[in-house]
Design a protein around this motif. Structure first.
Motif, PDB file in Angstrom:
ATOM      1  N   SER B 194       0.841  -1.191   0.000  1.00  0.00           N
ATOM      2  CA  SER B 194       0.000   0.000   0.000  1.00  0.00           C
ATOM      3  C   SER B 194       0.877   1.242   0.000  1.00  0.00           C
ATOM      4  O   SER B 194       1.976   1.242   0.563  1.00  0.00           O
ATOM      5  N   GLY B 196       0.513   5.667   0.281  1.00  0.00           N
ATOM      6  CA  GLY B 196      -0.442   6.700   0.664  1.00  0.00           C
ATOM      7  C   GLY B 196       0.183   8.074   0.650  1.00  0.00           C
ATOM      8  O   GLY B 196       1.406   8.225   0.738  1.00  0.00           O
ATOM      9  N   ARG B 213      -5.091   6.385   0.819  1.00  0.00           N
ATOM     10  CA  ARG B 213      -4.212   5.214   0.751  1.00  0.00           C
ATOM     11  C   ARG B 213      -4.691   4.316  -0.368  1.00  0.00           C
ATOM     12  O   ARG B 213      -5.893   4.163  -0.577  1.00  0.00           O
TER      13      ARG B 213
END
Lengths: 455, 482
Positions: B194, B196, B213
């Motif tokens: 991930s 963000g 995100r």
């Protein structure tokens, strides 16, 4: 569990040898180990019994350019240790030259004596028997209480170690136990209601089970008769637990790391500014005798100490790590974690009234006052409803509308405001301080807070 | 100075039974447990490799690698279970953990029977065999740090009044091996990444903080494909609009919730209540509602673990079962619960491949995967124009649900709706309600279903999930404000 015990001096020698081989002159290590047992029950039956053994280490390495890298692992084998050291060394290539942590100048200073005797574990079957009994007692308190959807009793021990390449070596052990009971009650044609209580102690024999049962029962039963509340502004009284939750969520105001990162409501020159009403004091006291989870040193080996943060309403100090303290030209305060970028956090907050100061609203007492007010027992969803960098909060709560001394539980409502305005709108701190599992505070009265209800 | 800190022995550096004698070791362990009288013994072995990187302004300020391994051993007997987790993967360490779990259920060597009913492990189902190179295929630190710095620079390019610009990246690699005395034997490798961006904008007393995100699973090169400029533009636009926004006036009103992360309303308001974990606890109002109408007829809701690349997708759950597409609600009628092994045992609802856990330190529980409300027939304009006075929630923050089914979630970016049209931006809103009341009030669904990555914390820890929905209209809900 049988397992090879780790000899700390051997670990120190091992790390020193590995570091020497890699040409690493400066390193430090934080290690933790814990074992715990816990039980959950469901309507007279054991639901789940759990035990855990956990261990982990974090290694920091300073490279030849003076930059810091870090790696953590739960693999304490020789190869795991080597991999962690090498990983930290590799990560140091990406260290931040603008903010290099160092060893705490207090890493070898004398530690406080916490007087926390290690308690023997009772064993999981004993915990189970006690929790089953507690569940039954709580179910018997009211016919509407049908289940305890969340309950747990646990006991465990933990250990923390800090060492560095300059010979600092600290080690501390503690034991801790807790019980949590949350009851759910439902009457025909009415919405379900719930209430809970928690107790902590050094050992499971010392847990105040009857107090926990009484509090959970009282909290649940007292919310059975509920009504929606009109949206508007109210005189509000926070219970000690609720107020500590709220002020703790905004602790970035008091955190030097957050100040330097630009995400705090405070600035570097905020020391001495009036943050709250003149009779309001706030101390972070990790040494408080009721702080069961206390440790004598932080992640950098700095000794724990009591630190006045707000005195007479004025900001007196920030919470510091080694790096932030160096930036501000003060000593580290014992509130650091361990990292490439070291986190800083509050330990055990103590709210009090300035000695010999009156508040001008001495008649306010949540047990006797005839004024109309909202008593906020607990706040929910702090992770979602608090915008710490903006100062704003909008939070669901459990509580009562109190009129002429009569309490009516409030159905589905939120309380909202700005923490800076709130601290200046405190009209009274009751004289009696209450010890909770997360700090110490009296009941705190605020005027004019916005409440949204379903009415 | 002596310490009792544990030290695991070296070895067993991967969980591939082709390279290490795991089958034989697990066979022995499971046979012992079954012989002692357990109805079922399950061993969950795990190896992890995590990397977190943070960029602030124009500097990399934190690189935090970590790795580990461990085992969770669970024993069932008469519907009860004992669970022990440990970092010690030696033969003795695992046997000690098993003995401890057995003892929790009053099973020990004295209860050993001559036959166990355990017929040995089945053929290994190796979902990880094609994923062995994934970790090596992820971007190196140079690439990661470069992409994050592109992100913070892009924020600076698009934003105004920004006091703080942050970019973050997390890579979670996990290898798991699941073995149980019913013959289950399965291995998998999971990769979640991930990235963000977040900003804090400030101008005098006005402040706004916005974060976004983006997450994927099983796509090693995902960071390289991240459209940094588009993400930065979105974050900066929101921050600019919210900087001088007034606080919302609270009250009861209709709301229109945007697609993507707006799906958190279903996740919190209803999804958790359709997990058998909640049926077991007696904390869902829907326990006896299969076949009943629990939502507006406009609502069809699905939970599945199979959407390609979605954050909640899995090749197998943490109990070795392949995921399914589970229709939870169809046209308002409750169809199914999400169930794990314990849920099936205790409630009778068949397993759905939903047994999930954060790590070996947690016993699996029934948890959501990719959960969303299906698309409907309306346009967004149909929804907005149907509201005289209400709130448009363009971006949602976090939320939660309590023991009575009362849920809440915060609105990160909101706009008033006046006379069927979008009005001024507002902040500080929190939506609260309970599922039984709110689900029948989701009266309109638009045709623009989209998913968003998230993290869900519950009884078995924090797991990767997807939430999603099209734009939906809720006829009335409590909006907390000032």
């Amino acid at each position: 569990m049988t397992s090879a015990a780790l000899n700390v001096s051997t670990l120190q020698d091992q790390l020193q040898a590995l570091a020497r081989r890699e040409g690493i002159l400066k390193w430090d290590l934080g290690a933790s180990r814990s074992s715990s047992a816990s039980v959950q029950v469901d309507r007279g039956q054991a639901k789940q019994l759990k035990a855990a053994q956990r261990s982990s280490i974090t290694i920091r390495v300073w490279n030849q350019q003076g930059l810091v890298g870090i790696t953590s692992t739960s693999d304490l084998s020789d190869s795991g240790l080597e991999k962690a050291l090498m990983g930290a060394h590799q990560a140091s290539c990406f260290g931040n030259p603008d903010d290099v942590p160092g060893f705490s100048p207090l890493a070898t200073a004398p530690e406080p004596d916490l007087h926390r005797p290690i308690q023997d574990a009772q064993g999981i079957q004993c915990l189970l028997k006690q929790l089953l009994d507690a569940e039954q007692q709580l179910l018997d308190r009211h016919p509407a209480i049908g289940t305890l959807p969340y309950n747990a009793m646990n006991e465990g021990s933990s250990e923390r170690i800090y060492m560095n390449s300059e010979g600092a070596l600290r080690q501390a052990q503690r034991t801790q136990a807790s019980v949590f009971l949350m009851a759910r009650a439902e009457e025909t044609g009415r919405k379900p209601r719930s209430g809970g209580a928690v107790r902590v102690a050094l050992g499971s024999r010392d847990l105040d089970l009857s107090g926990c049962i009484n509090e959970a029962a009282e909290r649940t039963i007292s919310h059975l008769n509920y009504q929606p509340i009109d949206t508007g502004r109210y005189l509000v009284c926070f219970t000690p637990e609720a107020f500590l939750d709220l002020i703790g969520s905004f602790s970035s105001m008091l955190n030097a790391r957050a100040v330097l990162d630009g995400v705090s409501l405070s600035k570097a020159d905020s020391i001495g500014h009036q943050l709250a009403v003149p009779f309001f004091n706030l101390t972070d006291n990790g040494l408080h005798p009721a702080h069961v989870g206390a440790m004598p040193f932080d992640g950098e080996g700095t000794p724990t100490r009591a630190l006045p943060l707000i005195r007479g309403g004025c900001l007196e100090s920030f919470l510091h790590s080694e790096a932030t303290a160096r930036h501000f030209g003060v000593d580290p305060t014992g509130h650091a974690g361990m990292g490439a970028k070291v986190s800083v956090g509050a330990d055990w907050l103590e709210v009090s009234r300035s000695p010999s100061m009156t508040t001008g609203a001495e008649h306010l007492d949540h047990t006797t006052t005839r004024d109309c007010f909202v008593l906020i027992e607990s706040l929910s969803a702090l992770h979602a409803g608090v915008k710490a960098s903006q100062g704003a909060f909008s939070l669901p709560f459990d509580g009562w509308l109190v009129r002429d001394g009569e309490r009516i539980s409030v159905e589905a409502a939120t309380v909202a405001g700005d923490i800076r305005e709130l601290l200046h709108s405190i009209v009274h701190l009751e004289s009696k301080s209450v010890i909770t599992h997360q700090g110490v505070s009296p009941h705190v009265w605020i005027d004019g807070l916005a409440i949204t209800g379903e009415a | 100075m002596q310490s009792t800190l544990q030290k695991s022995p070296a070895g067993f550096n991967d969980l591939d039974p082709g390279h290490h004698p795991w089958r034989q070791r697990l066979d022995t362990l499971l046979n012992f447990g079954a012989n002692a009288g357990a109805d079922l013994v399950e061993v969950f072995l795990e190896r992890t490799d995590h990397l977190g990187v943070l960029a602030e302004q124009d500097r990399i300020t934190s690189v935090s690698p970590s790795f580990g391994m461990g085992a969770g051993i669970r024993v069932f007997r008469d519907g009860r279970d004992g669970f022990v987790s440990t970092n010690d993967l030696s033969d003795q360490g695992l046997k000690d953990a098993l003995l401890q779990a057995l003892a929790m259920l009053q099973l020990d060597a004295s209860t050993l029977a001559s036959t166990s009913g355990f017929d040995g492990l089945g053929t290994l189902r190796d979902y990880g065999i094609s994923k062995n190179s994934w970790l090596d295929s992820t971007p190196d630190l140079n690439t990661i740090t470069q992409r994050l710095l592109e992100g913070t620079q892009s924020l600076g390019k698009f934003g105004q009044h920004l006091d703080v610009r942050r970019g973050s990246f997390a890579r979670d690699w996990q290898e798991v091996l699941v073995a149980a005395s019913d013959g289950t034997f399965a291995r998998d490798i999971r990769l979640h990444q991930s990235s963000g961006l977040s900003v804090l904008a400030a101008d005098g007393e006005h402040r706004s903080s916005i974060a976004r995100r983006y997450g994927s699973t099983d796509r090693p090169d995902d960071l390289c494909n991240w459209n940094v400029d588009a993400s930065a533009q979105e974050v900066c636009d929101s921050a600019a609009k919210m900087l001088r926004a007034d606080y919302v006036d609270g009250g009861q009103m209709p709301v229109v919730l945007a697609n993507r992360f707006g799906g958190v309303i279903f996740h919190e308001a209803c999804g958790h209540l359709l997990e058998t974990t909640q049926v077991e606890r007696g904390s869902t109002p829907f326990a006896d509602s299969i076949g009943d109408s629990i939502a507006h007829s406009a609502v069809t809701a699905i939970d599945e673990g199979m959407s390609g690349g979605a954050f909640g997708s899995i090749s197998m759950d943490d109990e070795g079962m392949e995921p399914q597409r589970t229709v939870l609600i169809e046209n308002g009628i409750l169809q199914c619960f999400l169930s794990d092994r314990a849920g099936e045992m205790r409630t009778g609802h068949a397993r759905t491949g939903s047994g999930r856990r954060q790590s070996h330190g947690f016993a699996a529980a029934s948890r959501m995967r990719n959960t969303y409300i299906a698309a409907g027939p309306h346009s967004i304009n149909d929804l907005i124009s149907s509201v005289d006075h209400g709130l448009y929630c363009k971006s949602m923050g976090a939320g939660s649900v309590g023991a009575t089914g009362q849920f809440n979630f915060s609105v990160e970016e909101g706009y008033l709706i006046q006379n069927g049209e979008l009005g001024q931006p507002v902040k500080g809103a929190t939506l609260i309600g309970d599922a039984k009341e709110v689900m029948p009030r989701i009266s309109m669904c638009a045709d623009d279903l989209e998913l968003a990555a998230g993290y869900c914390g519950s009884v078995s820890g924090s797991v990767f999930v997807t939430v999603g929905q099209p734009h939906v209209k809720v006829d009335s809900i409590t909006v907390g404000g000032r």
